[in-house]
Each structure stands twice: as C-alpha cells, then as structure tokens.
Design a protein around this motif. Structure first.
Motif, mmCIF file in Angstrom:
data_model
loop_
_atom_site.group_PDB
_atom_site.id
_atom_site.type_symbol
_atom_site.label_atom_id
_atom_site.label_comp_id
_atom_site.label_asym_id
_atom_site.label_seq_id
_atom_site.Cartn_x
_atom_site.Cartn_y
_atom_site.Cartn_z
ATOM 1 N N GLY A 1 0.791 -1.224 0.000
ATOM 2 C CA GLY A 1 0.000 0.000 0.000
ATOM 3 C C GLY A 1 0.823 1.273 0.000
ATOM 4 N N PHE A 2 2.085 1.202 -0.481
ATOM 5 C CA PHE A 2 2.897 2.414 -0.604
ATOM 6 C C PHE A 2 2.231 3.345 -1.610
ATOM 7 C CE2 PHE A 2 6.307 -0.723 0.446
ATOM 8 C CZ PHE A 2 6.685 -0.168 1.663
ATOM 9 N N VAL A 3 2.238 4.639 -1.328
ATOM 10 C CA VAL A 3 1.610 5.610 -2.218
ATOM 11 C C VAL A 3 2.681 6.484 -2.873
ATOM 12 C CG1 VAL A 3 0.004 7.554 -2.392
ATOM 13 C CG2 VAL A 3 -0.514 5.644 -0.860
ATOM 14 N N ASP A 4 2.576 6.611 -4.189
ATOM 15 C CA ASP A 4 3.402 7.540 -4.961
ATOM 16 C C ASP A 4 2.496 8.640 -5.476
ATOM 17 O OD1 ASP A 4 5.519 5.808 -4.583
ATOM 18 O OD2 ASP A 4 5.411 4.935 -6.581
ATOM 19 N N ASP A 5 2.966 9.876 -5.379
ATOM 20 C CA ASP A 5 2.219 11.028 -5.898
ATOM 21 C C ASP A 5 2.799 11.410 -7.244
ATOM 22 O OD1 ASP A 5 0.427 11.858 -3.572
ATOM 23 O OD2 ASP A 5 2.396 11.688 -2.619
ATOM 24 N N VAL A 6 1.931 11.572 -8.237
ATOM 25 C CA VAL A 6 2.360 11.955 -9.578
ATOM 26 C C VAL A 6 1.631 13.237 -9.948
ATOM 27 C CG1 VAL A 6 2.563 11.228 -11.971
ATOM 28 C CG2 VAL A 6 2.658 9.517 -10.161
ATOM 29 N N GLU A 7 2.415 14.213 -10.394
ATOM 30 C CA GLU A 7 1.852 15.511 -10.770
ATOM 31 C C GLU A 7 2.170 15.817 -12.224
ATOM 32 O OE1 GLU A 7 2.288 18.581 -7.357
ATOM 33 O OE2 GLU A 7 4.157 17.434 -7.505
ATOM 34 N N PHE A 8 1.225 16.463 -12.878
ATOM 35 C CA PHE A 8 1.380 16.905 -14.264
ATOM 36 C C PHE A 8 1.057 18.389 -14.310
ATOM 37 C CE2 PHE A 8 -0.157 12.577 -14.115
ATOM 38 C CZ PHE A 8 0.699 11.895 -14.964
ATOM 39 N N TYR A 9 1.954 19.160 -14.877
ATOM 40 C CA TYR A 9 1.760 20.611 -14.994
ATOM 41 C C TYR A 9 2.024 20.997 -16.436
ATOM 42 C CZ TYR A 9 2.899 25.602 -14.488
ATOM 43 O OH TYR A 9 2.962 26.960 -14.633
ATOM 44 N N PHE A 10 1.054 21.649 -17.043
ATOM 45 C CA PHE A 10 1.191 22.068 -18.434
ATOM 46 C C PHE A 10 0.886 23.558 -18.516
ATOM 47 C CE2 PHE A 10 -2.150 19.270 -17.255
ATOM 48 C CZ PHE A 10 -3.354 19.876 -17.576
ATOM 49 N N PRO A 11 1.949 24.366 -18.393
ATOM 50 C CA PRO A 11 1.781 25.820 -18.394
ATOM 51 C C PRO A 11 1.300 26.319 -19.756
ATOM 52 C CG PRO A 11 4.109 25.238 -18.378
ATOM 53 C CD PRO A 11 3.349 23.967 -18.263
ATOM 54 N N GLU A 12 0.659 27.450 -19.710
ATOM 55 C CA GLU A 12 0.161 28.082 -20.932
ATOM 56 C C GLU A 12 1.331 28.469 -21.824
ATOM 57 O OE1 GLU A 12 -2.961 31.637 -21.867
ATOM 58 O OE2 GLU A 12 -3.123 30.549 -19.972
ATOM 59 N N THR A 13 1.127 28.294 -23.127
ATOM 60 C CA THR A 13 2.171 28.620 -24.090
ATOM 61 C C THR A 13 1.530 29.110 -25.380
ATOM 62 O OG1 THR A 13 4.063 27.763 -25.316
ATOM 63 C CG2 THR A 13 2.288 26.227 -24.889
ATOM 64 N N LYS A 14 2.267 29.865 -26.161
ATOM 65 C CA LYS A 14 1.761 30.332 -27.451
ATOM 66 C C LYS A 14 2.100 29.337 -28.561
ATOM 67 C CE LYS A 14 2.005 35.158 -26.130
ATOM 68 N NZ LYS A 14 0.632 35.379 -25.793
ATOM 69 N N SER A 15 2.959 28.384 -28.255
ATOM 70 C CA SER A 15 3.379 27.367 -29.210
ATOM 71 C C SER A 15 2.270 26.327 -29.396
ATOM 72 C CB SER A 15 4.641 26.679 -28.683
ATOM 73 O OG SER A 15 4.935 25.538 -29.438
ATOM 74 N N LYS A 16 2.315 25.614 -30.518
ATOM 75 C CA LYS A 16 1.372 24.514 -30.726
ATOM 76 C C LYS A 16 1.773 23.289 -29.930
ATOM 77 C CE LYS A 16 -0.236 25.917 -35.249
ATOM 78 N NZ LYS A 16 -0.417 25.569 -36.651
ATOM 79 N N ASP A 17 3.046 23.247 -29.532
ATOM 80 C CA ASP A 17 3.522 22.159 -28.674
ATOM 81 C C ASP A 17 3.279 22.535 -27.219
ATOM 82 O OD1 ASP A 17 4.407 20.692 -30.823
ATOM 83 O OD2 ASP A 17 6.466 21.398 -30.681
ATOM 84 N N THR A 18 2.838 21.569 -26.452
ATOM 85 C CA THR A 18 2.625 21.784 -25.031
ATOM 86 C C THR A 18 3.602 20.931 -24.256
ATOM 87 O OG1 THR A 18 0.282 22.276 -25.346
ATOM 88 C CG2 THR A 18 0.939 21.566 -23.149
ATOM 89 N N SER A 19 4.266 21.522 -23.284
ATOM 90 C CA SER A 19 5.153 20.785 -22.385
ATOM 91 C C SER A 19 4.329 20.305 -21.204
ATOM 92 C CB SER A 19 6.264 21.678 -21.846
ATOM 93 O OG SER A 19 7.086 22.116 -22.873
ATOM 94 N N ILE A 20 4.421 19.022 -20.937
ATOM 95 C CA ILE A 20 3.790 18.471 -19.742
ATOM 96 C C ILE A 20 4.926 18.179 -18.765
ATOM 97 C CG2 ILE A 20 2.353 16.661 -18.758
ATOM 98 C CD1 ILE A 20 1.297 16.141 -21.612
ATOM 99 N N HIS A 21 5.026 19.011 -17.745
ATOM 100 C CA HIS A 21 6.045 18.799 -16.724
ATOM 101 C C HIS A 21 5.514 17.775 -15.726
ATOM 102 C CE1 HIS A 21 8.949 21.766 -17.990
ATOM 103 N NE2 HIS A 21 7.918 22.518 -18.333
ATOM 104 N N ILE A 22 6.422 16.951 -15.225
ATOM 105 C CA ILE A 22 6.020 15.817 -14.407
ATOM 106 C C ILE A 22 6.875 15.737 -13.152
ATOM 107 C CG2 ILE A 22 5.753 13.304 -14.373
ATOM 108 C CD1 ILE A 22 5.884 13.495 -17.475
ATOM 109 N N ARG A 23 6.231 15.329 -12.075
ATOM 110 C CA ARG A 23 6.935 14.960 -10.849
ATOM 111 C C ARG A 23 6.276 13.690 -10.352
ATOM 112 N NH1 ARG A 23 6.633 14.755 -5.406
ATOM 113 N NH2 ARG A 23 8.450 15.375 -4.200
ATOM 114 N N SER A 24 7.056 12.675 -10.084
ATOM 115 C CA SER A 24 6.541 11.419 -9.548
ATOM 116 C C SER A 24 7.447 11.008 -8.398
ATOM 117 C CB SER A 24 6.528 10.342 -10.641
ATOM 118 O OG SER A 24 5.967 9.143 -10.156
#
Length: 156
Positions: A99-122
C-alpha cells in the motif's frame, strides 16, 4: 501464536502506515515541488541528473491534454486522480502488496506554441529507494501519450 504468525502480524502493523500523509505538493513559482534527496523521485524541473526526467512534449490544446492525462492515469492499475485544475493534475498510485503511495503531478503551463510541455513529478511518500518505479511509470505514461498522439494525428 506461532513465531511466523507473530512476525507477519507485526510486519503488517508496521507497514499499515506506509501510505504516509499526502505531502504539500502543487505549483509554486511556476514549478512543481522539488524532489527530496532520496532516489525515489523524478521531476522534469530537477537540476539533479539522478532526479531529472524529460517533460512530455505534445501537440494539442490544454483542455484536451488534461483530459488525456486523466484518461491515461485512470487506465493504469491502482491509480486515482485526486486533483484536476486548469493546468494541473495530481494522481496517487498505490502499490498492491504494502500500500505504498506515490504522488504523480502533471503541470502544463500556458504557451503560445502549438507544442505543449507536460512537466512531471513522480515521487514516493515514504522510504528511500523506489527501484526506479517512478521513472518507469513516467516513461509508460510518455509512451501512452506518444501512441495517442500518433493515433490522433492519423485520424485528422
């Protein structure tokens, strides 16, 4: 009680707290929370080579990407999305045995580009080493995004 039963029972009691308390996570100053010094965390914002993992780059609108993140996480075993905001998603992954818990976060800041960066922390809530589980989970999610991106662009 025999000795084996006592050991199992004692181990179970000691490990019931392995889920740990949810850490204070989220976005601060445009970044996800830094990883601790222990080798059980990866982050696309880390300057430390042992913690660094590349962000996921994908074409698409933020709302669609957020929905894709939620769908991908929900497809994975022992996962639960706990927070969904405009440019942020948090999920918990619980190991089967202890029952160990891992926290995973996804952050996708606003951008003017058509590509989006999904920043991750796990990262793991407790313990020292995670035997690369967090890094492998992020790479599995990255692969699912790549498959989704290829299949999505074929239908256009």
């Amino acid at each position: 009680m025999n000795k084996l039963t006592q050991v199992v029972f004692t181990s179970f009691i000691l490990l019931t707290g392995c889920a740990g308390k949810a850490p204070n996570l989220g976005i601060e100053n445009g970044q996800l929370t830094q990883c601790p010094d222990t080798p059980n965390c990866v982050s696309s914002f880390s300057n430390n080579e042992k913690h660094y993992i590349k962000p996921i780059m994908i074409k698409g609108k933020r709302l669609e990407i957020k929905n894709d993140i939620v769908n991908i996480v929900n497809e994975l075993k022992n996962s639960k999305v706990t927070v969904t905001e405009n440019s942020y998603v948090r999920a918990e992954f619980t190991s089967k045995v202890f029952g160990f818990v891992d926290d995973v976060e996804f952050y996708f800041p606003e951008t003017k580009s058509k590509d989006t960066s999904i920043h991750i922390r796990s990262g793991s809530r407790v313990g020292y080493s995670d035997f690369n589980v967090n890094r492998e989970r992020v790479e599995k999610i990255r692969l699912k995004f790549e498959v989704l991106n290829v299949n999505g662009s074929e239908s256009m």
